[in-house]
Write a protein that holds these residues in place. Structure first.
Motif, PDB file in Angstrom:
ATOM      1  N   ALA A 185      61.495  47.353  70.618  1.00 20.08           N
ATOM      2  CA  ALA A 185      60.547  48.070  71.475  1.00 20.08           C
ATOM      3  C   ALA A 185      60.990  49.528  71.558  1.00 20.08           C
ATOM      4  O   ALA A 185      62.184  49.823  71.534  1.00 20.08           O
ATOM      5  CB  ALA A 185      60.491  47.440  72.857  1.00 20.08           C
ATOM      6  N   TYR A 186      60.035  50.436  71.662  1.00 16.36           N
ATOM      7  CA  TYR A 186      60.352  51.859  71.753  1.00 16.36           C
ATOM      8  C   TYR A 186      59.176  52.593  72.375  1.00 16.36           C
ATOM      9  O   TYR A 186      58.101  52.017  72.595  1.00 16.36           O
ATOM     10  CB  TYR A 186      60.684  52.440  70.378  1.00 16.36           C
ATOM     11  N   VAL A 187      59.384  53.879  72.658  1.00 23.29           N
ATOM     12  CA  VAL A 187      58.336  54.718  73.246  1.00 23.29           C
ATOM     13  C   VAL A 187      58.038  55.874  72.308  1.00 23.29           C
ATOM     14  O   VAL A 187      58.949  56.529  71.796  1.00 23.29           O
ATOM     15  CB  VAL A 187      58.760  55.252  74.633  1.00 23.29           C
ATOM     16  N   PHE A 188      56.736  56.113  72.094  1.00 26.95           N
ATOM     17  CA  PHE A 188      56.278  57.249  71.299  1.00 26.95           C
ATOM     18  C   PHE A 188      55.102  57.897  72.013  1.00 26.95           C
ATOM     19  O   PHE A 188      54.129  57.213  72.354  1.00 26.95           O
ATOM     20  CB  PHE A 188      55.867  56.804  69.896  1.00 26.95           C
ATOM     21  N   LEU A 236      60.393  43.015  63.265  1.00 30.13           N
ATOM     22  CA  LEU A 236      61.294  43.409  62.178  1.00 30.13           C
ATOM     23  C   LEU A 236      61.155  42.534  60.934  1.00 30.13           C
ATOM     24  O   LEU A 236      61.687  42.877  59.872  1.00 30.13           O
ATOM     25  CB  LEU A 236      62.738  43.384  62.676  1.00 30.13           C
ATOM     26  N   GLU A 237      60.437  41.421  61.041  1.00 36.23           N
ATOM     27  CA  GLU A 237      60.221  40.568  59.866  1.00 36.23           C
ATOM     28  C   GLU A 237      58.879  40.890  59.204  1.00 36.23           C
ATOM     29  O   GLU A 237      58.807  41.110  57.991  1.00 36.23           O
ATOM     30  CB  GLU A 237      60.291  39.087  60.266  1.00 36.23           C
ATOM     31  N   THR A 238      57.811  40.906  59.988  1.00 42.58           N
ATOM     32  CA  THR A 238      56.479  41.150  59.423  1.00 42.58           C
ATOM     33  C   THR A 238      56.128  42.630  59.375  1.00 42.58           C
ATOM     34  O   THR A 238      55.174  43.015  58.701  1.00 42.58           O
ATOM     35  CB  THR A 238      55.409  40.430  60.256  1.00 42.58           C
ATOM     36  N   LEU A 239      56.898  43.452  60.111  1.00 41.90           N
ATOM     37  CA  LEU A 239      56.646  44.896  60.268  1.00 41.90           C
ATOM     38  C   LEU A 239      55.313  45.172  60.975  1.00 41.90           C
ATOM     39  O   LEU A 239      54.780  46.284  60.909  1.00 41.90           O
ATOM     40  CB  LEU A 239      56.693  45.617  58.913  1.00 41.90           C
ATOM     41  N   GLU A 240      54.790  44.146  61.648  1.00 47.71           N
ATOM     42  CA  GLU A 240      53.587  44.346  62.458  1.00 47.71           C
ATOM     43  C   GLU A 240      53.953  45.159  63.694  1.00 47.71           C
ATOM     44  O   GLU A 240      54.964  44.919  64.345  1.00 47.71           O
ATOM     45  CB  GLU A 240      53.005  43.000  62.882  1.00 47.71           C
ATOM     46  N   ARG A 241      53.105  46.138  64.024  1.00 47.12           N
ATOM     47  CA  ARG A 241      53.363  47.030  65.150  1.00 47.12           C
ATOM     48  C   ARG A 241      52.333  46.768  66.248  1.00 47.12           C
ATOM     49  O   ARG A 241      51.136  46.793  65.996  1.00 47.12           O
ATOM     50  CB  ARG A 241      53.283  48.487  64.688  1.00 47.12           C
ATOM     51  N   THR A 242      52.809  46.499  67.459  1.00 48.62           N
ATOM     52  CA  THR A 242      51.931  46.240  68.604  1.00 48.62           C
ATOM     53  C   THR A 242      52.028  47.403  69.579  1.00 48.62           C
ATOM     54  O   THR A 242      53.133  47.776  69.992  1.00 48.62           O
ATOM     55  CB  THR A 242      52.328  44.940  69.321  1.00 48.62           C
TER      56      THR A 242
END
Length: 738
Positions: free
Chosen positions: A153-156, A165-171
């Motif tokens: 999780a992160y903030v942008f 980190l496996e599918t590289l899907e971003r929510t």
């Protein structure tokens, strides 16, 4: 007369030795780091408790590595990661392990924002596969692994995101983030500065939920600063800054469900347990409040939330059930002045918890049940717990640091949760600080005293026995032995009915039959400490330079400073700058009575709160002080932020006399001595506005003074030759005026 060659050689050698031992320190030496202390690089214990990791940098190649060392032997056992083996990056600035240590988060291209915040390019390194994954092409904030290491999780741009980190899907968790309007998952300026944290989201222990704070700062007034740089036109830095009495961000608590990808606000404002009664006995809901801490308990579905009223004298500890999103007040802490926020809350396996409080007049450790019932007051006495290190569930012992050996000293102790079987784990008088291994087998002790630079030793946490010495700074001691330095003398001075801690540095050729000018230094902010049994800091070398030139330098911690009980600290409530200044003036008078101090030549200086103090001391004590230097001073608490200022002063609307009667702006007519005021033009903390207003008041009072502005420099006023220039200016001013 002709001397034998061997005698000539002996005389020359003796002369050289005497010259070396009488070497005078220079500002250039101080600010190029000649007296830099060796410290342990930031180390992190591995989960096994037997090893620790350190980030090392090769100065020649620039490569960085994460190296593993044995606690017991101190020897490097292996290298876990080296940037030399990575094609994508040349080096990294910081690292962070996943919970099971199978992945490492690497931080690169760090761009500082404020005191604690930054934007960075992050990479995830897989320890087993040795593969490197770039988290985002954008600079992001506060990246954090999920407990099972599967996500990040992160903030942008003020919104929270989750990367699988496996599918590289971003929510995208939140979508309403907007600069200078709405912030999700990180704190606003005033929370970062005064509550000392940036990351405002937390995974629950199972990774099913993310609790986060949302800041609506749309109604917070904006502050702007011109940053001149080197371009044809300056840039304007605009940010939200709530000054005392003005609108704060509206903070709210939210719970995100990872599986359903939905978030819900936890309604705290309407909770009856958080309401207060008005004069007619009616309940008023809590309209303005802070949420200075959130932390998951030992129950993976129970979130602890600390809710503090705007006056900061009423703190509630809440438990939020993440399954129902309902909240319950577990513990309430109130104070006539204010309640300090700490990071000491620790949950035990049965979800009972450790809590620290000043409720008996001194800061101590308490043990409460999950329902908030007091089980035991663990520590007690007329001394303060100054650091809480943690709980060893295997040994059933709590580790802490305290002032049991005097307020200028620190020692490390262990104790049972019932308050029995206390052990002192450190033995040398001075400042002792511990860093424990993950399983509490060992701790690294950092020790210093007025005559000993930091010494790092490894100890057994069970009994405090020394295992080995790690680092000792003997090279620094050998270096300073060649200089004409004087000891820092610790003592106390009786002022206004209190024994105040004091240090003093005298000229190395001190003659008690001579009268010397005196320069006093102080900070004096609430809960602070400037007098301790610790080795020289950078300013102390400057004081040695001044001592070599015939000055005595002294520092006194007056009322309002810390580690001598709540009453001593909180006496300044609603009147910052009154009792602290009275103590400095009285101390100067008393020291001026000594035959070896010239009462006509007493000066004072300070930085930030200390600049506020030195300004007031020169004005209100114009018959005592003949000179003052104020660096980055607050000149009116009306200009400073809500959280800090209102904690000690309430709002200007409630306490106008407290704000104005002790503001240097309202005493400029009293100026008699020499005054130098200095500020950084890019100070986002204590704004240049403070100095500009002071300058205008002095001009209109037709008072002569000296002043300097350092373009674009922040509250620390540093960078390049800036510090050397600053201290050269202050030194010249002291030599000329005092």
């Amino acid at each position: 007369m002709k001397f034998p060659k061997i005698l000539v050689a002996f005389l020359l050698a003796t002369t050289s030795l005497l010259t070396a031992q009488n070497k005078k320190v220079s500002l250039e030496e101080i600010w190029r780091g000649e007296f830099r202390q060796e410290t342990l690089r930031s180390l992190q214990s591995l989960n096994n408790g037997k090893e620790y990791v350190v980030m090392n940098r090769d100065r020649n190649s620039g490569n960085t590595s994460v190296d593993i060392y044995s606690y017991k032997t101190g020897k490097k056992t292996r290298t876990l990661l080296s940037s030399a083996d990575l094609n994508e990056i040349d080096s990294f600035d910081a690292f962070k392990f996943s919970e099971d240590e199978s992945k490492i988060l690497l931080s690169t291209e760090v761009e500082p924002i404020y005191r604690r915040s930054s934007r960075e390019i992050f990479y995830v390194y897989d320890v087993k596969s040795k593969e490197l994954l770039k988290v985002s092409d954008n600079k992001i904030q506060e990246a954090s692994f999920s407990p099972d290491n599967s996500s990040l999780a992160y903030v942008f741009e003020n919104n929270i995101y989750i990367l699988d980190l496996e599918t590289l899907e971003r929510t995208q968790v939140t979508k309403d983030g907007e600069i200078n309007s709405v912030i999700n998952g990180i704190t606003d300026w005033v929370y970062e500065e005064e509550f000392s944290f940036v990351k405002a989201f937390a995974w629950n222990p199972t990774g099913e939920k993310i609790a986060f704070l949302r800041f609506d700062e749309s109604e917070v007034p904006e502050f702007s600063m011109d940053m001149f740089g080197k371009d044809l036109y300056p840039n304007q830095h605009v940010f939200k800054y709530p000054k005392a009495g003005e609108s704060n961000s509206k903070v709210s608590l939210h719970m995100f469900d990872v599986k359903s990808k939905t978030a819900q606000e936890i309604d705290l404002a309407s909770m009856k347990d958080l309401a207060s009664k008005d004069s007619e006995g009616k309940l008023n809901t809590l309209k303005e409040f802070y949420i200075p801490r959130i932390k998951w308990s030992a129950n993976p579905m129970l979130l602890s939330v600390q809710v503090l009223n705007r006056h900061q004298n009423d703190l509630n500890l809440l438990f939020v059930d993440a399954r129902t999103n309902t909240a319950e007040v577990i513990l309430n802490e109130t104070d006539k002045a204010y309640v300090d926020i700490t990071d000491n809350l620790t949950f035990l396996e049965d979800n009972s918890f450790i809590w620290s409080s000043e409720k008996d007049g001194w800061n101590h450790i308490y043990h409460y049940s999950e329902k908030g019932k007091l089980i035991d007051q663990i520590t007690k006495g007329d001394w303060e717990v100054t650091n809480y290190y943690g709980y060893d569930k295997k040994a059933k012992r709590i580790y802490y640091q305290s002032t049991e050996n005097g307020s200028v000293n620190r020692d490390v102790y262990s104790i049972k949760p019932n308050g029995k079987s206390k052990k002192r784990l450190t033995s040398r008088d001075g400042m002792n600080s511990a860093d424990f291994s993950a399983d509490f087998t060992y701790f690294i002790n950092s020790y210093t005293s007025v005559d000993t630079p930091p010494v790092y030793t490894l100890h057994s946490a069970k009994d405090g026995k020394t295992v080995r010495e790690i680092l000792n700074n003997k090279n620094l001691l050998e270096k300073v032995a060649g200089y004409d330095f004087s000891p820092k003398e610790l003592s106390t001075i009786e002022i206004n009915g209190n024994d105040l801690n004091m240090w003093m540095i005298k000229p190395s050729d001190f003659d008690e039959n001579k009268a010397y000018p005196l320069l006093m230094f102080q900070y004096s902010g609430p809960g602070s400490q400037s007098v301790s049994n610790s080795y020289f800091n950078t300013n102390d070398y400057w004081y040695q330079l001044l001592a070599n030139k015939g000055y005595i330098i002294a520092c006194i911690d007056g009322r309002g400073t810390g580690f001598k009980g709540a009453e001593f600290k909180k006496v300044t409530y609603k009147e910052l700058g009154k009792y602290e200044v009275e103590d400095q003036i009285a101390a100067a008078k008393k020291l001026g009575e000594k035959p070896y101090i010239d009462a006509e030549r007493i000066g004072i200086w300070g930085w930030s709160y200390g600049g506020f103090m030195s300004s007031n001391a020169l004005l209100k004590g114009n018959d005592v002080f003949s000179m003052a230097i104020a660096v980055a001073p607050v000149t009116s608490w009306r200009f400073y932020d809500t959280v800090y200022t209102e904690r000690y002063m309430r709002t200007p609307q409630e306490n106008p006399s407290g704000y104005d009667e002790n503001s240097p702006l309202n005493h400029v007519d009293k100026l008699k001595g020499d005054y130098l005021i200095i500020h950084g033009g890019g100070d986002d903390n204590v704004h240049l506005q403070n100095t500009m207003r002071m300058v205008e008041e002095l001009i209109q009072a037709n008072k002569q003074f000296d002043w300097a502005i350092y373009p674009d420099k922040n509250h620390g006023i540093y960078g390049g030759n800036t510090r050397l220039h600053l201290y050269t200016m202050m030194t010249d001013f002291i030599l000329e005026k005092l």
